[in-house]
Design a protein around this motif. Structure first.
Motif, short mmCIF file in Angstrom:
data_model
loop_
_atom_site.label_atom_id
_atom_site.label_comp_id
_atom_site.label_asym_id
_atom_site.label_seq_id
_atom_site.Cartn_x
_atom_site.Cartn_y
_atom_site.Cartn_z
N LEU A 54 0.83 -1.20 0.00
CA LEU A 54 0.00 0.00 0.00
C LEU A 54 0.87 1.25 0.00
O LEU A 54 0.62 2.21 -0.76
CB LEU A 54 -0.92 0.01 1.22
CG LEU A 54 -2.00 -1.08 1.30
CD1 LEU A 54 -2.70 -1.04 2.65
CD2 LEU A 54 -3.02 -0.92 0.18
N ALA A 55 1.87 1.27 0.85
CA ALA A 55 2.76 2.43 0.94
C ALA A 55 3.44 2.70 -0.40
O ALA A 55 3.57 3.86 -0.83
CB ALA A 55 3.79 2.22 2.04
N SER A 56 3.88 1.63 -1.07
CA SER A 56 4.58 1.81 -2.34
C SER A 56 3.66 2.35 -3.43
O SER A 56 4.12 2.98 -4.38
CB SER A 56 5.20 0.48 -2.80
OG SER A 56 4.20 -0.44 -3.19
N GLU A 57 2.36 2.12 -3.29
CA GLU A 57 1.38 2.60 -4.27
C GLU A 57 0.75 3.92 -3.85
O GLU A 57 -0.13 4.44 -4.54
CB GLU A 57 0.28 1.55 -4.47
CG GLU A 57 0.75 0.24 -5.09
CD GLU A 57 1.19 0.41 -6.53
OE1 GLU A 57 0.62 1.26 -7.22
OE2 GLU A 57 2.11 -0.32 -6.96
N GLY A 58 1.16 4.45 -2.70
CA GLY A 58 0.58 5.71 -2.22
C GLY A 58 -0.83 5.58 -1.71
O GLY A 58 -1.60 6.55 -1.72
N ILE A 59 -1.18 4.38 -1.25
CA ILE A 59 -2.53 4.12 -0.73
C ILE A 59 -2.48 4.14 0.79
O ILE A 59 -1.59 3.53 1.40
CB ILE A 59 -3.06 2.76 -1.24
CG1 ILE A 59 -3.19 2.79 -2.77
CG2 ILE A 59 -4.40 2.42 -0.59
CD1 ILE A 59 -3.48 1.44 -3.38
N ASP A 60 -3.43 4.82 1.41
CA ASP A 60 -3.42 4.98 2.87
C ASP A 60 -4.03 3.80 3.61
O ASP A 60 -3.60 3.46 4.72
CB ASP A 60 -4.16 6.26 3.26
CG ASP A 60 -3.46 7.50 2.70
OD1 ASP A 60 -2.30 7.73 3.06
OD2 ASP A 60 -4.09 8.20 1.90
N CYS A 61 -5.03 3.15 3.01
CA CYS A 61 -5.72 2.08 3.73
C CYS A 61 -6.44 1.17 2.73
O CYS A 61 -6.90 1.63 1.67
CB CYS A 61 -6.73 2.66 4.72
SG CYS A 61 -7.46 1.45 5.85
#
Length: 364
Positions: A14-21
């Motif tokens: 998620l972090a690598s894709e810029g997704i928060d949750c």
């Protein structure tokens, strides 16, 4: 399975894709991530995992004890008559999600997603299956073992069923034989398609009371669940002597099946496998009669990434598991499909099923 490792890996993805949750709602997704296979039905339920790997479950009070028993630590339950969306707002404040980028299950019901969007109007909701599939397609040793077991049950069920089959049986009766044989061996039958004669020209035929007669080509497509993981096998047989045309078509599909498997290895594009399999059928003049992809991924879901299809350029990795199932379907006549489940390896593949017969099996 180490569910803490899985949620941690998802957090990193998620972090690598810029997704928060990520908001999981599907029982398979929640089962994969945390061993929690509860179905929400009409009630609001979601397993939330943020980019730090933190986990929180919002669920009906009916579900709290099961969730606690399987090891979920942060559980926020709501009773019938209470507003579960207040717990979603609380989560958004705790994790700073009100204007976040939020991924959701592809199978999340619209009525649930719309309620979430209404509560968090500044958040951007997007499909989450792609980020999840990066984890699910990479099978762990324990997952591979369950797929092998499910595949063997399907193989053994087929071998045990063949001596019981005869003309005069209906498609549904044959389907029941296959299901019973899988169940005897510890598999939970998931599906069993039996398609006879012209029905075999329908890849997703709905089995019925059609009586199998002498000379019918019959497709048997069936599978079971072992520990949450699926088998999926297709074999084509003939009741009584087969026509020369049926034998020839079977030979073409068999060669297409083996050509697709020969092309498999880690690092190759799925579309290259599809092309290798499809070429045999196109060169034989039956290209228009092979109108579906060569295969689909498999695991806890019967169909998942990777899809073996033209246009899929995301390279296969070792331990990706999928079907190879070319077919030829002659409307009004018969159809032939041959399917094994395989796992890609560094230099080839492992088949979860025994090799299909190189010639069309004829049942006396």
């Amino acid at each position: 399975m180490d569910h803490g490792t899985r949620t941690g890996k998802l957090g990193l993805a998620l972090a690598s894709e810029g997704i928060d949750c990520f908001f999981a709602q599907d029982p398979v997704t929640m089962g994969y991530l945390h061993g929690f296979h509860e179905h929400s039905h009409e009630r609001f339920l979601t397993l939330a995992i943020n980019a730090d790997g933190r986990v929180r479950l919002i669920c009906p009070a009916l579900t709290v004890s099961q969730a606690r028993r399987i090891g979920i630590q942060d559980i926020r339950g709501w009773a019938d008559g209470e507003n579960p969306l207040a717990l979603l707002e609380e989560l958004a404040d705790d994790w700073n999600l009100r204007s976040g980028i939020l991924a959701v299950d592809d199978t999340m019901p619209a009525q649930m997603l719309l309620k979430m969007q209404a509560v968090l109007p500044a958040a951007l909701f997007k499909p989450g299956q792609q980020v999840l599939s990066t984890l699910m397609r990479q099978k762990e040793p324990g997952e591979l073992d369950l797929l092998r077991r499910a595949g063997k049950i399907a193989d053994d069920a087929f071998d045990a069923a063949i001596p019981q089959l005869k003309t005069g049986m209906t498609e549904l009766q044959i389907s029941k034989v296959l299901q019973d044989e899988m169940e005897k061996r510890g598999g939970r039958p998931v599906f069993s398609i039996v398609a006879a004669g012209s029905g075999a020209a329908e890849p997703h035929h709905l089995s019925d009371d059609t009586v199998v007669k002498q000379g019918d080509v019959v497709i048997l497509d069936f599978g079971c669940d072992v520990g949450g993981y699926n088998s999926d096998i297709t074999r084509t047989i003939c009741f009584g002597p087969a026509s020369q045309k049926a034998k020839d078509v079977y030979d073409i599909v068999y060669r297409a099946h083996m050509a697709g498997r020969k092309a498999i290895r880690a690092g190759i594009e799925p579309q290259a496998v599809d092309r290798a399999s499809r070429k045999e059928i196109v060169d034989a003049g039956y290209g228009p009669q092979f109108f579906h992809r060569t295969g689909h991924g498999i695991g806890m879901r019967g169909h998942e990434e990777p899809y073996i299809i033209e246009g899929n350029t995301e390279k296969l990795e070792a331990n990706n598991c999928f079907s190879i199932e070319p077919g030829i379907y002659l409307a009004g006549e018969f159809g032939v499909r041959i399917e094994n489940i395989v796992a890609a390896t560094a230099d080839g593949h492992e088949s979860m099923n025994v090799d299909p017969s190189p010639t069309l099996i004829e049942i006396a």
